[in-house]
Motif scaffolding. Structure first.
Motif, PDB file in Angstrom:
ATOM      1  N   LEU A 130      -7.267  17.571 -13.288  1.00 25.35           N
ATOM      2  CA  LEU A 130      -6.151  18.041 -12.468  1.00 25.35           C
ATOM      3  C   LEU A 130      -6.153  19.565 -12.353  1.00 25.35           C
ATOM      4  CD1 LEU A 130      -3.247  15.728 -13.701  1.00 25.35           C
ATOM      5  CD2 LEU A 130      -4.482  15.601 -11.525  1.00 25.35           C
ATOM      6  N   TYR A 131      -6.465  20.245 -13.436  1.00 23.37           N
ATOM      7  CA  TYR A 131      -6.547  21.704 -13.404  1.00 23.37           C
ATOM      8  C   TYR A 131      -7.656  22.161 -12.445  1.00 23.37           C
ATOM      9  CZ  TYR A 131      -3.250  22.855 -17.138  1.00 23.37           C
ATOM     10  OH  TYR A 131      -2.102  23.055 -17.891  1.00 23.37           O
ATOM     11  N   ARG A 132      -8.806  21.507 -12.555  1.00 24.32           N
ATOM     12  CA  ARG A 132      -9.920  21.885 -11.682  1.00 24.32           C
ATOM     13  C   ARG A 132      -9.604  21.592 -10.218  1.00 24.32           C
ATOM     14  NH1 ARG A 132     -13.055  19.552 -15.881  1.00 24.32           N
ATOM     15  NH2 ARG A 132     -13.373  17.649 -14.651  1.00 24.32           N
ATOM     16  N   PHE A 133      -8.964  20.468  -9.982  1.00 24.71           N
ATOM     17  CA  PHE A 133      -8.585  20.072  -8.616  1.00 24.71           C
ATOM     18  C   PHE A 133      -7.686  21.122  -7.975  1.00 24.71           C
ATOM     19  CE2 PHE A 133      -5.168  18.034  -6.103  1.00 24.71           C
ATOM     20  CZ  PHE A 133      -5.909  17.631  -5.004  1.00 24.71           C
ATOM     21  N   ALA A 134      -6.629  21.517  -8.695  1.00 22.72           N
ATOM     22  CA  ALA A 134      -5.675  22.489  -8.145  1.00 22.72           C
ATOM     23  C   ALA A 134      -6.272  23.890  -8.072  1.00 22.72           C
ATOM     24  CB  ALA A 134      -4.398  22.500  -8.987  1.00 22.72           C
ATOM     25  N   ALA A 135      -7.093  24.247  -9.057  1.00 21.22           N
ATOM     26  CA  ALA A 135      -7.728  25.565  -9.046  1.00 21.22           C
ATOM     27  C   ALA A 135      -8.667  25.709  -7.856  1.00 21.22           C
ATOM     28  CB  ALA A 135      -8.501  25.788 -10.345  1.00 21.22           C
ATOM     29  N   ALA A 136      -9.348  24.612  -7.504  1.00 22.10           N
ATOM     30  CA  ALA A 136     -10.252  24.634  -6.349  1.00 22.10           C
ATOM     31  C   ALA A 136      -9.489  24.833  -5.046  1.00 22.10           C
ATOM     32  CB  ALA A 136     -11.053  23.332  -6.287  1.00 22.10           C
ATOM     33  N   LYS A 137      -8.198  24.540  -5.075  1.00 20.95           N
ATOM     34  CA  LYS A 137      -7.345  24.737  -3.898  1.00 20.95           C
ATOM     35  C   LYS A 137      -6.756  26.142  -3.857  1.00 20.95           C
ATOM     36  CE  LYS A 137      -7.533  20.366  -2.567  1.00 20.95           C
ATOM     37  NZ  LYS A 137      -8.162  19.938  -1.289  1.00 20.95           N
ATOM     38  N   ASN A 186       2.588  10.775 -12.458  1.00 19.56           N
ATOM     39  CA  ASN A 186       2.097  10.303 -13.760  1.00 19.56           C
ATOM     40  C   ASN A 186       1.088  11.295 -14.338  1.00 19.56           C
ATOM     41  OD1 ASN A 186       3.541   7.784 -13.642  1.00 19.56           O
ATOM     42  ND2 ASN A 186       2.041   7.121 -12.093  1.00 19.56           N
ATOM     43  N   ILE A 187       1.545  12.119 -15.247  1.00 23.28           N
ATOM     44  CA  ILE A 187       0.703  13.130 -15.883  1.00 23.28           C
ATOM     45  C   ILE A 187       0.138  12.570 -17.191  1.00 23.28           C
ATOM     46  CG2 ILE A 187       0.590  15.485 -16.777  1.00 23.28           C
ATOM     47  CD1 ILE A 187       1.218  15.308 -13.819  1.00 23.28           C
ATOM     48  N   PRO A 188      -1.163  12.725 -17.440  1.00 23.21           N
ATOM     49  CA  PRO A 188      -1.763  12.230 -18.688  1.00 23.21           C
ATOM     50  C   PRO A 188      -1.107  12.868 -19.921  1.00 23.21           C
ATOM     51  CG  PRO A 188      -3.445  12.869 -17.113  1.00 23.21           C
ATOM     52  CD  PRO A 188      -2.146  13.353 -16.560  1.00 23.21           C
ATOM     53  N   TYR A 189      -0.826  12.034 -20.929  1.00 26.00           N
ATOM     54  CA  TYR A 189      -0.220  12.529 -22.171  1.00 26.00           C
ATOM     55  C   TYR A 189      -1.169  12.280 -23.334  1.00 26.00           C
ATOM     56  CZ  TYR A 189       4.286  12.891 -19.780  1.00 26.00           C
ATOM     57  OH  TYR A 189       5.297  13.234 -18.923  1.00 26.00           O
ATOM     58  N   GLY A 190      -0.937  13.005 -24.433  1.00 25.67           N
ATOM     59  CA  GLY A 190      -1.666  12.744 -25.668  1.00 25.67           C
ATOM     60  C   GLY A 190      -2.801  13.710 -25.918  1.00 25.67           C
ATOM     61  N   ASP A 191      -3.341  13.624 -27.141  1.00 24.97           N
ATOM     62  CA  ASP A 191      -4.442  14.500 -27.542  1.00 24.97           C
ATOM     63  C   ASP A 191      -5.788  13.796 -27.535  1.00 24.97           C
ATOM     64  OD1 ASP A 191      -2.760  16.670 -27.966  1.00 24.97           O
ATOM     65  OD2 ASP A 191      -2.244  15.974 -29.990  1.00 24.97           O
ATOM     66  N   ASP A 192      -5.806  12.570 -27.068  1.00 25.67           N
ATOM     67  CA  ASP A 192      -7.076  11.843 -27.050  1.00 25.67           C
ATOM     68  C   ASP A 192      -7.979  12.395 -25.955  1.00 25.67           C
ATOM     69  OD1 ASP A 192      -6.823   9.721 -24.557  1.00 25.67           O
ATOM     70  OD2 ASP A 192      -4.888  10.229 -25.484  1.00 25.67           O
ATOM     71  N   SER A 193      -9.259  12.113 -26.073  1.00 27.42           N
ATOM     72  CA  SER A 193     -10.260  12.674 -25.154  1.00 27.42           C
ATOM     73  C   SER A 193     -10.057  12.232 -23.714  1.00 27.42           C
ATOM     74  CB  SER A 193     -11.670  12.290 -25.616  1.00 27.42           C
ATOM     75  OG  SER A 193     -11.822  10.882 -25.632  1.00 27.42           O
ATOM     76  N   VAL A 194      -9.590  11.008 -23.521  1.00 21.11           N
ATOM     77  CA  VAL A 194      -9.382  10.502 -22.151  1.00 21.11           C
ATOM     78  C   VAL A 194      -8.279  11.295 -21.455  1.00 21.11           C
ATOM     79  CG1 VAL A 194      -8.657   8.532 -20.752  1.00 21.11           C
ATOM     80  CG2 VAL A 194     -10.177   8.184 -22.713  1.00 21.11           C
ATOM     81  N   ALA A 195      -7.160  11.502 -22.150  1.00 18.28           N
ATOM     82  CA  ALA A 195      -6.035  12.250 -21.572  1.00 18.28           C
ATOM     83  C   ALA A 195      -6.444  13.691 -21.282  1.00 18.28           C
ATOM     84  CB  ALA A 195      -4.843  12.222 -22.520  1.00 18.28           C
ATOM     85  N   LYS A 196      -7.155  14.301 -22.219  1.00 21.03           N
ATOM     86  CA  LYS A 196      -7.605  15.684 -22.017  1.00 21.03           C
ATOM     87  C   LYS A 196      -8.546  15.800 -20.822  1.00 21.03           C
ATOM     88  CE  LYS A 196      -7.154  17.317 -26.790  1.00 21.03           C
ATOM     89  NZ  LYS A 196      -7.886  17.823 -27.979  1.00 21.03           N
ATOM     90  N   LYS A 197      -9.417  14.803 -20.691  1.00 19.14           N
ATOM     91  CA  LYS A 197     -10.380  14.813 -19.583  1.00 19.14           C
ATOM     92  C   LYS A 197      -9.663  14.697 -18.236  1.00 19.14           C
ATOM     93  CE  LYS A 197     -14.636  12.554 -18.033  1.00 19.14           C
ATOM     94  NZ  LYS A 197     -15.623  11.480 -18.312  1.00 19.14           N
TER      95      LYS A 197
END
Length: 230
Positions: A204-211, A188-199
């Motif tokens: 997820l980007y930070r999580f994977a980048a830290a790995k 389940n990947i967040p969709y949309g341009d709202d602030s919650v989805a972007k956050k």
């Protein structure tokens, strides 16, 4: 200080060890077996290569201490050295023995390597294969663990990891980034341009980048998961 005379050699009451005093001033305890092997029970005799004898005796004691540690699971050279240094602390070496401890560690490691009980290239290969089978990990994270946590020489770590990646086309950072994020999100990947989805997406980007995964591998993995859900 290579040819040293034995001033006195006193056997313990239970015959288990000898206390040997040398002309150089050292007073050391040896097991009966050690004393007989190196002729340390013969008062007045000279010991050739005194430092080498003491180093080898201490190295053999260290090897006995570390036997179960290296016999039942592969260890890196760095891990074994740390174990042998632990022996020096636990054994509370008498003052006259401490001068031989550093060389004894190196001698013990040399003998263990010679007997193939420790081999960093084999260790690196086994560790990499086991880790890749157990979890989705990046190449960068693998190298970091091998070099900075396991003490493997960087050149050896890079060589073995590259060989494994090159020989198995099913292993790649792209595939592992996908597996990691698929498990993390449940698909389940967040969709949309709202602030919650972007956050949530930024997390997820930070999580994977830290790995240790690159931006492009993360982006491709997320796109692949999205496509599967459409």
């Amino acid at each position: 200080m290579s040819r040293i005379q034995i001033i006195s050699s006193l056997r313990s009451s239970d015959d288990s060890f000898f206390t040997v005093t040398f002309s150089s001033g050292e007073k050391l305890n040896f097991t009966a077996e050690e004393a007989f092997e190196y002729g340390l029970y013969l008062e007045g005799e000279f010991i050739e290569n005194f430092e080498n004898v003491c180093t080898v005796v201490l190295a053999k004691r260290m090897m006995a201490f570390a036997a179960s540690y290296v016999l039942f699971s592969m260890k890196s050279v760095s891990q074994v050295k740390a174990k042998l240094e632990e022996y020096c602390k636990k054994a509370e070496l008498e003052d006259d023995w401490t001068q031989f401890s550093e060389d004894a560690v190196e001698e013990a490691v040399r003998r263990l390597r010679e007997s193939e009980y420790i081999n960093d290239e084999i260790y690196s290969r086994r560790y990499t294969n086991t880790t890749l089978k157990s979890k989705p990990v990046s190449k960068a994270a693998l190298l970091n663990e091998l070099v900075y946590k396991k003490g493997i020489d960087k050149e050896i770590a890079e060589k073995t990891v590259e060989e494994i990646y090159a020989n198995d086309h099913n292993i790649s950072d792209g595939e592992n980034a996908y597996r990691l994020l698929k498990k993390k999100t449940g698909g389940n990947i967040p969709y949309g341009d709202d602030s919650v989805a972007k956050k949530e997406l930024a997390k997820l980007y930070r999580f994977a980048a830290a790995k240790g995964f690159s931006y492009s591998d993360i982006e491709n993995a997320l796109s692949r998961i999205r496509e599967e859900n459409n």
